[in-house]
Design a protein around this motif. Sequence first.
Motif, short mmCIF file in Angstrom:
data_model
loop_
_atom_site.label_atom_id
_atom_site.label_comp_id
_atom_site.label_asym_id
_atom_site.label_seq_id
_atom_site.Cartn_x
_atom_site.Cartn_y
_atom_site.Cartn_z
N THR A 1 27.93 18.68 -21.43
CA THR A 1 27.26 18.92 -20.15
C THR A 1 25.97 18.11 -20.06
O THR A 1 25.66 17.52 -19.01
CB THR A 1 26.95 20.42 -19.99
OG1 THR A 1 28.17 21.17 -20.05
CG2 THR A 1 26.25 20.70 -18.66
N GLU B 1 27.42 23.02 -26.05
CA GLU B 1 27.94 22.46 -24.80
C GLU B 1 27.24 21.14 -24.46
O GLU B 1 26.78 20.90 -23.35
CB GLU B 1 27.81 23.46 -23.66
CG GLU B 1 28.61 24.73 -23.90
CD GLU B 1 28.64 25.68 -22.70
OE1 GLU B 1 28.27 25.24 -21.59
OE2 GLU B 1 29.05 26.83 -22.88
N CYS C 1 21.62 23.13 -20.26
CA CYS C 1 23.03 22.98 -19.87
C CYS C 1 23.42 24.04 -18.85
O CYS C 1 24.23 23.76 -17.95
CB CYS C 1 23.93 23.06 -21.10
SG CYS C 1 23.79 21.59 -22.15
#
Length: 500
Positions: A33, A30, A305
Amino acid sequence: MKTFLIYRDRDFDLQRKLPVNEKALTQDLELNTLFNAMALGDKFLFEVARKVVLSSMSDLDAILYRQSILKDCLKNSLIVKDMYNIAVESIEIEKKHYLSFFSFKYPSSILHRSIGLLQLFVGILKKLRGIADSHADKFESEGFIRFFAMLQKELTDEYFLHIQEHLKELKFREGVLISGELGKGNKGLHYLLHKVQDKKQSWIERLFNRKTPDYTVYIHERDEAGARALGELKDRGINTVANALAQSADHVLDFFTMLRTELAFYVGCLNLQETLVQKGEPIAFPLPVAANARKSSFKGLYDVCLSLTIEGKVVGNDVNADDKDLVMITGANQGGKSIFLRAIGLSQLMMQCGMFAPAEAFCANVCNGLFTHYKREEDTSMKSGKLDEELRRMSDIIDNISENSMILFNESFAATNEREGSEIARQIIYALLEKHIKVFFVTHLYELAHGLYEQRLESATFLRAERQADGSRTFKLTEGEPLQTSFGKDLYNRIFSNAG
């Protein structure tokens, strides 16, 4: 002039190719992010953060070089942001100056643009020199010490005076003096620009100064063809000077562009640090060690994140997996296993690009490559099953992975029955360990985890997500033997008790 604020010996290439697995890393960890938190809505900051983080380094000296620069940035954030804004200002000025002209195909227009642009650049360079004079003593890193020394050496008062004198002279307010020769068919050849004679001579010097014979031609004010021909002669004479000045302006612009690019990474780090500090989350500069060592020890490690997407603080973990090639992670459903795995990957990338780590303390060996093998949604086209898709991705990883790399598995090979999935995973793990590849493996395959546990491998450690007696999760991981259950009943009871 060079900046050398990302690498010690070369410029940062924003167009460089990223690792072949950058899409998988971005999805599984991720990373967007993280990049968004560094960019704060700025597309340029986002792109620089993306390129720098995904272009992680394995050279210890290069990592420490960048770490020391970032430490300086954290101590002098306002000064660094001021320099970044100066670089942005110069690029914006160039864009506006460029758009103010419709054509630059004529040497006279090129010369005029370059003079105006360099005059503006000189003012901006003076701002940079002023920062160096006022604040150089506040910086301790090799990178910034060399950068400020370069500014003070190259951008002296004499240099600025010299530039201004040249720019004033190149405006040709006293006219343009050009010589040329006649070739075949009376075609002009060998045009050469000359320095206009100094008119600040005494009357005696003017009286006795030997003059070369000259002839004067007057063009009627309505003679457009004559004026155009005269303009062409002027352009031919100043063409070399115009090109040289344009190149000089481009060189200065290249310097500002590189300064903006390299400082953009540190501005992104400052943005991230400010966000984490406001939340009360710890950060620490990691201690990287050689790739052939086996270090994985940290205190208070958390998923940065996850922290960026929730209001509260994230639970950190303390783990010592030094001298281990394999870390197996088992335990209760929704106990923090996948979050911990992602924290490992994120902190490794952040360490190897010279950033701070989301932890109270962090020490790890660098790796020659970071790879992820996470479970994916089933192929909606029905061209292949989930296991085929997993094996195909594993094959792609094998084609690109090398010794002393790291790979993160998250619930891999669970698309078939437990015995078959465990056997596939076991063989892959053994093959990776033989090639000195570091493995972190999150799994619910009890046969796999317990079978490896019974081997009593010295190079393996087993972590288990905690579960309290009442079924609640602490999101802490501790060393422990894999359990046969993942306590899915806890989730069932919690969901349906709340529904009732």
